[in-house]
Each structure stands twice: as C-alpha cells, then as structure tokens.
Design an enzyme around this catalytic site. Structure first.
Site, PDB file in Angstrom:
ATOM      1  N   CYS A 104       0.838  -1.206   0.000  1.00  0.00           N
ATOM      2  CA  CYS A 104       0.000   0.000   0.000  1.00  0.00           C
ATOM      3  C   CYS A 104       0.872   1.255   0.000  1.00  0.00           C
ATOM      4  O   CYS A 104       0.636   2.195  -0.770  1.00  0.00           O
ATOM      5  CB  CYS A 104      -0.923  -0.015   1.217  1.00  0.00           C
ATOM      6  SG  CYS A 104      -2.201   1.271   1.169  1.00  0.00           S
ATOM      7  N   CYS A 105       1.904   1.278   0.840  1.00  0.00           N
ATOM      8  CA  CYS A 105       2.815   2.426   0.882  1.00  0.00           C
ATOM      9  C   CYS A 105       3.548   2.580  -0.449  1.00  0.00           C
ATOM     10  O   CYS A 105       3.779   3.700  -0.904  1.00  0.00           O
ATOM     11  CB  CYS A 105       3.835   2.253   2.007  1.00  0.00           C
ATOM     12  SG  CYS A 105       3.187   2.525   3.670  1.00  0.00           S
ATOM     13  N   CYS A 191      -0.915   8.296   7.220  1.00  0.00           N
ATOM     14  CA  CYS A 191      -2.276   7.971   6.807  1.00  0.00           C
ATOM     15  C   CYS A 191      -3.115   7.565   8.025  1.00  0.00           C
ATOM     16  O   CYS A 191      -2.609   6.944   8.960  1.00  0.00           O
ATOM     17  CB  CYS A 191      -2.249   6.834   5.787  1.00  0.00           C
ATOM     18  SG  CYS A 191      -1.434   7.256   4.235  1.00  0.00           S
ATOM     19  N   CYS A 194      -3.203   3.828   9.383  1.00  0.00           N
ATOM     20  CA  CYS A 194      -1.947   3.275   9.910  1.00  0.00           C
ATOM     21  C   CYS A 194      -1.308   4.157  10.976  1.00  0.00           C
ATOM     22  O   CYS A 194      -0.116   4.021  11.264  1.00  0.00           O
ATOM     23  CB  CYS A 194      -0.962   3.041   8.765  1.00  0.00           C
ATOM     24  SG  CYS A 194      -1.564   1.876   7.521  1.00  0.00           S
ATOM     25  N   CYS A 216       7.676   3.976   5.834  1.00  0.00           N
ATOM     26  CA  CYS A 216       6.710   3.787   4.746  1.00  0.00           C
ATOM     27  C   CYS A 216       7.404   3.353   3.462  1.00  0.00           C
ATOM     28  O   CYS A 216       6.802   2.728   2.594  1.00  0.00           O
ATOM     29  CB  CYS A 216       5.919   5.066   4.507  1.00  0.00           C
ATOM     30  SG  CYS A 216       6.900   6.453   3.882  1.00  0.00           S
TER      31      CYS A 216
END
Length: 227
Positions: A104-105, A191, A194, A216
């Site tokens: 995702c990062c 985010c 997280c 990240c």
C-alpha cells in the site's frame, strides 16, 4: 565531499539551495516540516514543497497544509498515486493497508514520489532526525542517493542531529504554527488507517502499530551511495 556535520540547519540549507537547479522539500506538515519550511523559505521563497497525497491523510493535515500555503504563500505541489482508492480496492481488495501495508505504501507513497523526483529534481530536502527511529540513527546531514533509474540525487536532512525538544523550542521561540494533531496527542502521523496515538516514548511508536514496520518506504527505496 566536505564534512557538513558542524553546519547549522540554516547554513546547510543556504549552501545547497542556492547551488541547486531544482531543490524540493517533501513535507508531511509535521513540526519538523514547519521548521524546515521556515528556514528554507527565507532562502528561496518559491521552493517547491511536495505533499504526497495518499487520499488517506488526516483532515487536520490537509487543512494545515492549506493554511500554511495561504499564510506563507507556499509553492505547494500535491503528488498523487496513479490509482484512486476505488481503483486500488478493485485491483487489490479492501483495506490493502491492513493486509499488505508495504504494498500500500509503495503504491500510494513511494511510486508517486519516485516519479516526481525523476522529473528533474536534483536536491531533496527532508525533515528527518536521527532520534526518530532506529532506522534513522545513522542518517547523514548530506547524502547522495541513487534513484531506481540510476540517476543520482542529493538528499539533505538539516535537522538530523536535532532532538524533539530542540525542534519544539524553535517552533515556540519563532511563534510558528503547527499541525493540531499534536494537541490531540499524536507525535507522528501519516495515513489515518496506519496511525494511532503513541504507545511509548518513541514518537513513531504509533505508526503501523503491531505490523513490525518502521518506515513507509519513501526514505528507503533509494540506494545510498558511499561517499
């Protein structure tokens, strides 16, 4: 390369910004970012300030970025992922940040930044500090990094040898604004999914809690060159 360890943040920024063809600051709009911005804007008022907009940042961060843009006339550049959140969900399933936070990062932070840095940036300025995380303890004030394409870029961390107290002292002494998330107890934020309140004195202990993740990826995807 000469030894820059004794340089103050302001003198380091002056030395490198004036000689760069395209200097940029990546900003999370944290307290470290505010200090860097306050110093850098005195040298180059139109310096590009990059916000990586994952689509998942805190409302307070978006609002604070706009506040500083108006107050300090910041040349704010918003960089976004290629995939919208809806497109990412269709391709990878719901809540990828929970199942595979590294991916995702990579999609929402690392790849967008990589594309931006490849657009001619030669000086990348960050607000990182050595005391923030074990992964940053050997951080140099001036480093040369190789992007995935092979192109080299100078990476600057003017606050590398500062601690949290020194950062806040600068903020209060200069009457600088700061992200209201700090008043809610956050000491580091990215985010929303997280980020949680810190679970220890480590200011980054609220990031990816329980996932064994400390970065990240935007500060680890490049290859540091030995000087």
């Amino acid at each position: 390369m000469k030894d820059y360890e004794s340089y103050s943040p302001q003198s380091l920024l002056e030395e490198f910004i004036v000689s760069a063809s395209r200097p940029v600051i990546t900003s999370s709009f944290s307290v470290n970012s505010v200090v860097i911005l306050d110093m850098a804007l005195k040298i180059k008022p139109d310096i590009e300030v990059v916000l990586i907009d994952t689509g998942l940042l805190f409302k307070e961060t978006y609002e604070f970025a706009e506040q500083l843009k108006s107050r300090w006339n910041i040349n704010l550049i918003v960089v976004k992922p290629e995939l919208s959140l809806e497109e990412q969900e269709k391709r990878y399933g719901k809540e990828l940040w929970n199942r595979d936070p590294d991916l995702c990062c990579k999609l929402r932070k690392v790849e967008p930044l990589d594309r931006f840095l490849e657009s001619g940036v030669d000086l990348w300025i960050t607000g990182m500090r050595r005391d923030q995380s074990p992964t940053r303890k050997n951080l140099g004030k001036v480093e040369i990094h190789r992007l995935p394409s092979g192109r080299k870029i100078t990476k600057l961390a003017p606050l590398a040898d500062w601690d949290r107290k020194k950062v806040w002292n600068y903020v209060f002494k200069n009457n600088l604004p700061y992200n209201p998330l700090y008043d809610k107890g956050y000491t580091s934020f990215g985010c929303v999914p997280c980020t949680s309140l810190p679970v220890s004195d480590d200011e980054r202990s609220g990031r990816w809690t329980g996932k064994g993740k400390l970065e990240c990826g935007i500060h680890t995807f490049t290859e540091k060159e030995e000087i």
